[in-house]
Design a protein around this motif. Structure first.
Motif, mmCIF file in Angstrom:
data_model
loop_
_atom_site.group_PDB
_atom_site.id
_atom_site.type_symbol
_atom_site.label_atom_id
_atom_site.label_comp_id
_atom_site.label_asym_id
_atom_site.label_seq_id
_atom_site.Cartn_x
_atom_site.Cartn_y
_atom_site.Cartn_z
ATOM 1 N N LEU A 1 -11.355 -8.078 9.541
ATOM 2 C CA LEU A 1 -12.734 -7.815 9.143
ATOM 3 C C LEU A 1 -13.519 -7.301 10.341
ATOM 4 N N GLU A 2 -14.487 -6.453 10.051
ATOM 5 C CA GLU A 2 -15.380 -5.961 11.088
ATOM 6 C C GLU A 2 -16.817 -6.179 10.634
ATOM 7 N N ALA A 3 -17.660 -6.535 11.589
ATOM 8 C CA ALA A 3 -19.096 -6.708 11.327
ATOM 9 C C ALA A 3 -19.849 -6.371 12.611
ATOM 10 N N ASP A 4 -21.002 -5.791 12.464
ATOM 11 C CA ASP A 4 -21.799 -5.376 13.618
ATOM 12 C C ASP A 4 -21.000 -4.467 14.549
ATOM 13 N N GLY A 5 -20.078 -3.694 13.978
ATOM 14 C CA GLY A 5 -19.283 -2.777 14.778
ATOM 15 C C GLY A 5 -18.200 -3.434 15.613
ATOM 16 N N ARG A 6 -17.917 -4.710 15.348
ATOM 17 C CA ARG A 6 -16.897 -5.435 16.120
ATOM 18 C C ARG A 6 -15.868 -6.044 15.186
ATOM 19 N N ILE A 7 -14.666 -6.223 15.709
ATOM 20 C CA ILE A 7 -13.623 -6.938 14.969
ATOM 21 C C ILE A 7 -13.950 -8.426 15.045
ATOM 22 N N VAL A 8 -13.881 -9.100 13.916
ATOM 23 C CA VAL A 8 -14.266 -10.512 13.835
ATOM 24 C C VAL A 8 -13.064 -11.418 14.099
ATOM 25 N N ALA A 9 -13.176 -12.241 15.142
ATOM 26 C CA ALA A 9 -12.242 -13.331 15.444
ATOM 27 C C ALA A 9 -10.772 -12.902 15.545
ATOM 28 N N GLU A 10 -10.524 -11.713 16.031
ATOM 29 C CA GLU A 10 -9.153 -11.237 16.219
ATOM 30 C C GLU A 10 -8.928 -10.945 17.692
ATOM 31 N N PRO A 11 -7.700 -11.148 18.163
ATOM 32 C CA PRO A 11 -7.415 -10.838 19.564
ATOM 33 C C PRO A 11 -7.336 -9.328 19.800
ATOM 34 N N GLY A 12 -7.624 -8.925 20.995
ATOM 35 C CA GLY A 12 -7.504 -7.514 21.347
ATOM 36 C C GLY A 12 -8.786 -6.745 21.119
ATOM 37 N N SER A 13 -8.752 -5.511 21.534
ATOM 38 C CA SER A 13 -9.910 -4.639 21.410
ATOM 39 C C SER A 13 -9.840 -3.852 20.107
ATOM 40 N N PRO A 14 -10.951 -3.242 19.696
ATOM 41 C CA PRO A 14 -10.951 -2.476 18.443
ATOM 42 C C PRO A 14 -9.912 -1.350 18.417
ATOM 43 N N ASP A 15 -9.598 -0.769 19.565
ATOM 44 C CA ASP A 15 -8.612 0.311 19.571
ATOM 45 C C ASP A 15 -7.180 -0.198 19.456
ATOM 46 N N ALA A 16 -7.005 -1.523 19.361
ATOM 47 C CA ALA A 16 -5.670 -2.093 19.144
ATOM 48 C C ALA A 16 -5.269 -2.049 17.678
ATOM 49 N N TYR A 17 -6.216 -1.692 16.795
ATOM 50 C CA TYR A 17 -5.968 -1.676 15.353
ATOM 51 C C TYR A 17 -6.292 -0.300 14.776
ATOM 52 N N ARG A 18 -5.537 0.098 13.783
ATOM 53 C CA ARG A 18 -5.798 1.362 13.089
ATOM 54 C C ARG A 18 -5.877 1.068 11.597
ATOM 55 N N ALA A 19 -7.059 1.259 11.029
ATOM 56 C CA ALA A 19 -7.276 0.978 9.606
ATOM 57 C C ALA A 19 -6.691 2.087 8.744
ATOM 58 N N LEU A 20 -5.933 1.709 7.740
ATOM 59 C CA LEU A 20 -5.421 2.647 6.742
ATOM 60 C C LEU A 20 -6.262 2.569 5.468
ATOM 61 N N ILE A 21 -6.793 1.386 5.193
ATOM 62 C CA ILE A 21 -7.706 1.174 4.069
ATOM 63 C C ILE A 21 -8.918 0.426 4.613
ATOM 64 N N ARG A 22 -10.105 0.884 4.253
ATOM 65 C CA ARG A 22 -11.349 0.246 4.689
ATOM 66 C C ARG A 22 -12.286 0.163 3.487
ATOM 67 N N VAL A 23 -12.841 -1.027 3.267
ATOM 68 C CA VAL A 23 -13.830 -1.218 2.205
ATOM 69 C C VAL A 23 -15.103 -1.726 2.874
ATOM 70 N N GLU A 24 -16.153 -0.908 2.794
ATOM 71 C CA GLU A 24 -17.419 -1.212 3.451
ATOM 72 C C GLU A 24 -18.473 -1.657 2.438
ATOM 73 N N ALA A 25 -19.540 -2.252 2.947
ATOM 74 C CA ALA A 25 -20.672 -2.638 2.094
ATOM 75 C C ALA A 25 -21.214 -1.413 1.393
ATOM 76 N N ARG A 26 -21.630 -1.593 0.127
ATOM 77 C CA ARG A 26 -22.125 -0.471 -0.675
ATOM 78 C C ARG A 26 -23.442 -0.832 -1.323
ATOM 79 N N ARG A 27 -24.521 -0.547 -0.671
ATOM 80 C CA ARG A 27 -25.859 -0.802 -1.221
ATOM 81 C C ARG A 27 -26.182 0.147 -2.365
ATOM 82 N N ASP A 28 -25.444 1.242 -2.474
ATOM 83 C CA ASP A 28 -25.758 2.301 -3.440
ATOM 84 C C ASP A 28 -25.491 1.944 -4.882
ATOM 85 N N GLY A 29 -25.199 0.723 -5.168
ATOM 86 C CA GLY A 29 -24.914 0.523 -6.558
ATOM 87 C C GLY A 29 -25.041 -0.830 -7.002
#
Length: 136
Positions: free
Chosen positions: A108-136
Motif C-alpha cells: 500500500l502507498e499513502a502520502d506518496g510513500r510505501i506503508v510499513a514495508e522495508p526498502g525504498s519506493p524504487d525497490a518495488y514495481r507496481a503492475l496493478i495499482r488501484v487508487e482513490a476515486r473521488r469521481d464517482g
C-alpha cells in the motif's frame, strides 16, 4: 509497532472481518480482484500514511497468515478495506520487488510513500495499482 487494534471491540470485529474478506479475495484471479477493488475505491478520498499504517499493524496483530511476507496480498486487501470503512483509500499495489529477494509482492502507498514495508519506493514495481476515486 502498535500492539493493540484500534477501536476496542468494534475495531477488532471490523479488523477480523476485513482479514476474512481479504483472505477470500486473495484467491481471485487478478483481473477480478482489480475490478472489485476499483469498485471499493470509488468515491473514496486518499488515505494518509498514519491511518493506513494503523490499520496495517491491526491486521498483522489480528492474523498470523497476514503477518508474514507471504501474507502480503490478503494483508494489503484487508488494510485497504479497513481504510475504505473510514471513507478513504490508499493506493493498493501489486507487482514485484525489483531488488533481492526478487518476488511478487502486494503493498500500500499513502502520502506518496510505501506503508510499513522495508526498502525504498524504487525497490518495488507496481503492475496493478488501484487508487482513490473521488469521481464517482
Amino acid at each position: 509497532m502498535p500492539s493493540e487494534r484500534p477501536g476496542g471491540r468494534k475495531g477488532r470485529v471490523r479488523t477480523k472481518a476485513a482479514v476474512a474478506i481479504g483472505l477470500l479475495m486473495a484467491r481471485l484471479p487478478p483481473r477480478r480482484l482489480k475490478t472489485l477493488l476499483k469498485r471499493a475505491a470509488k468515491g473514496a478520498g486518499p488515505a494518509d500514511c498514519q491511518q493506513t499504517e494503523r490499520h496495517y499493524y491491526a491486521v498483522r496483530v489480528a492474523s498470523r497468515r497476514c503477518a508474514g511476507w507471504q501474507g502480503c496480498l490478503p494483508r494489503s486487501i484487508a488494510v485497504a478495506l479497513l481504510c475504505r470503512l473510514d471513507g478513504v483509500w490508499p493506493d493498493w499495489c501489486t507487482g514485484v520487488r525489483v531488488t533481492p529477494p526478487f518476488a511478487a509482492h502486494a503493498w500500500l502507498e499513502a502520502d506518496g510513500r510505501i506503508v510499513a514495508e522495508p526498502g525504498s519506493p524504487d525497490a518495488y514495481r507496481a503492475l496493478i495499482r488501484v487508487e482513490a476515486r473521488r469521481d464517482g
